[in-house]
Design an enzyme around this catalytic site. Sequence first.
Site, PDB file in Angstrom:
ATOM      1  N   ASN A   9       0.785  -1.256   0.083  1.00 38.91           N
ATOM      2  CA  ASN A   9      -0.179   0.172   0.055  1.00 38.91           C
ATOM      3  C   ASN A   9       0.967   1.010  -0.234  1.00 38.91           C
ATOM      4  OD1 ASN A   9      -1.782   1.892   0.725  1.00 38.91           O
ATOM      5  ND2 ASN A   9      -2.303   1.367   2.738  1.00 38.91           N
ATOM      6  N   TRP A  10       0.967   1.857  -1.310  1.00 37.13           N
ATOM      7  CA  TRP A  10       1.936   2.895  -1.316  1.00 37.13           C
ATOM      8  C   TRP A  10       1.460   4.117  -0.571  1.00 37.13           C
ATOM      9  CZ3 TRP A  10       3.587   1.931  -7.017  1.00 37.13           C
ATOM     10  CH2 TRP A  10       4.293   0.772  -7.250  1.00 37.13           C
ATOM     11  N   LYS A  11       0.219   4.184  -0.274  1.00 39.22           N
ATOM     12  CA  LYS A  11      -0.323   5.267   0.088  1.00 39.22           C
ATOM     13  C   LYS A  11      -0.243   6.609  -0.623  1.00 39.22           C
ATOM     14  CE  LYS A  11      -0.165   3.477   4.730  1.00 39.22           C
ATOM     15  NZ  LYS A  11       0.142   3.455   6.152  1.00 39.22           N
ATOM     16  N   HIS A  95      -9.349   1.374   5.141  1.00 39.47           N
ATOM     17  CA  HIS A  95      -8.082   1.643   5.853  1.00 39.47           C
ATOM     18  C   HIS A  95      -8.210   2.493   6.979  1.00 39.47           C
ATOM     19  CE1 HIS A  95      -3.881   2.626   6.734  1.00 39.47           C
ATOM     20  NE2 HIS A  95      -3.530   1.551   5.964  1.00 39.47           N
ATOM     21  N   GLU A  97      -6.451   5.126   8.014  1.00 39.15           N
ATOM     22  CA  GLU A  97      -6.484   6.516   7.660  1.00 39.15           C
ATOM     23  C   GLU A  97      -7.647   6.790   6.711  1.00 39.15           C
ATOM     24  OE1 GLU A  97      -2.782   5.689   5.518  1.00 39.15           O
ATOM     25  OE2 GLU A  97      -1.907   5.339   7.458  1.00 39.15           O
ATOM     26  N   GLU A 167      -5.234  -4.798  10.995  1.00 39.09           N
ATOM     27  CA  GLU A 167      -4.242  -3.556  11.127  1.00 39.09           C
ATOM     28  C   GLU A 167      -4.377  -2.913  12.386  1.00 39.09           C
ATOM     29  OE1 GLU A 167      -2.279  -2.681   6.942  1.00 39.09           O
ATOM     30  OE2 GLU A 167      -4.063  -1.501   7.242  1.00 39.09           O
ATOM     31  N   GLY A 173       2.664   2.362  10.824  1.00 36.39           N
ATOM     32  CA  GLY A 173       3.597   3.517  10.509  1.00 36.39           C
ATOM     33  C   GLY A 173       4.288   4.097  11.898  1.00 36.39           C
ATOM     34  N   SER A 212       3.773  -1.864  10.254  1.00 36.92           N
ATOM     35  CA  SER A 212       5.148  -1.753  10.472  1.00 36.92           C
ATOM     36  C   SER A 212       5.630  -3.264  10.306  1.00 36.92           C
ATOM     37  CB  SER A 212       5.332  -1.597  12.081  1.00 36.92           C
ATOM     38  OG  SER A 212       4.975  -0.140  12.340  1.00 36.92           O
ATOM     39  N   GLY A 233       2.836  -0.807   4.203  1.00 39.56           N
ATOM     40  CA  GLY A 233       2.839   0.171   3.826  1.00 39.56           C
ATOM     41  C   GLY A 233       4.308   0.722   3.650  1.00 39.56           C
ATOM     42  N   GLY A 234       4.894   1.573   4.653  1.00 39.84           N
ATOM     43  CA  GLY A 234       6.218   2.038   4.317  1.00 39.84           C
ATOM     44  C   GLY A 234       7.179   0.976   3.891  1.00 39.84           C
TER      45      GLY A 234
HETATM   46  P1  PGA Z   1       2.885   0.460   7.746  1.00 41.59           P
HETATM   47  O1  PGA Z   1       1.554   0.655   6.931  1.00 41.59           O
HETATM   48  O2  PGA Z   1       3.306  -1.149   7.125  1.00 41.59           O
HETATM   49  O3  PGA Z   1       3.780   1.651   7.070  1.00 41.59           O
HETATM   50  O4  PGA Z   1       2.703   0.168   9.019  1.00 41.59           O
HETATM   51  C1  PGA Z   1       0.637  -0.546   6.886  1.00 41.59           C
HETATM   52  C2  PGA Z   1      -0.546   0.048   6.369  1.00 41.59           C
HETATM   53  O5  PGA Z   1      -0.978   1.256   6.735  1.00 41.59           O
HETATM   54  O6  PGA Z   1      -1.379  -0.751   5.431  1.00 41.59           O
END
Ligand code: PGA
Length: 249
Positions: A9-11, A95, A97, A167, A173, A212, A233-234
């Site tokens: 997930n590149w956001k 998600h 966010e 999650e 993050g 993470s 994510g990251g």
């Molecule tokens: P993260 O994000 O790996 O940066 O913690 C995961 C996500 O939000 O899907």
Amino acid sequence: MRQPLVAGNWKMNGTLDSVQALVEGIIAGLGEVQNAEVAVCPPFVYLETVGRMVGHTPIALGAQNVAKEDPGAYTGEIAAPMLTDMGCKYVIVGHSERRNIYGETDTLVAEKYDRGLREGLVPILCVGELLEEREAGKTEEVVARQLDAVIQQVGIGGLGKGVIAYEPVWAIGTGRTATPEQAQDVHAFIRERLYSHDPAVALAIRILYGGSVKGSNAEGLFGMADIDGGLIGGASLDAGEFLAICQAG
Ligand code: PGA
């Protein structure tokens, strides 16, 4: 046997150049990935470019969000048929966010899930508790409520056509990963809850962990009985790191 899925997930990250370099890097190392299905979810504007690049590879394309409405006068939104048009297989819905920054409710998430499903997309439904909810002992209550909203909308059969991503919001993050045991507890709870609706769905559905995940902790997490891969994510913004996670799948 559930095939693990590792989805990046590149956001809201990347430029045309960096996105192309990232995809080239992932494609170059894909031969080392044995078991996992690999997917990438770029920002909408890069879907076409990434879709062309992965079109002749086993990498699946996904989007990060979808409108619940049919195409029409909805400025700034992206409709489900546009995603299939771009070659998307997956769409992330709910998600944290989206829920916490943009105020998406359980009901709206369920409607988005439904709309994606009706277009032939495979929704990746994100569920998970906030830190204060975990500390108040409400993790299962929150996750159950988020799942139930979708089951109410599309039935257990509809949920069975998607993927679930657990999650914990406090792990996203933050570098603070859930331990494999903490994650497994919630994954087992999710599967048991689905089992009471439909054992076949419960046994077949993939439940990803997200929060993470890195190359160094992926193996421990993915080794747990009810963890079927990850939503990353990251670490998905670095081809080497992402590939290391895919190899653990
Ligand atoms: P993260 O994000 O790996 O940066 O913690 C995961 C996500 O939000 O899907």
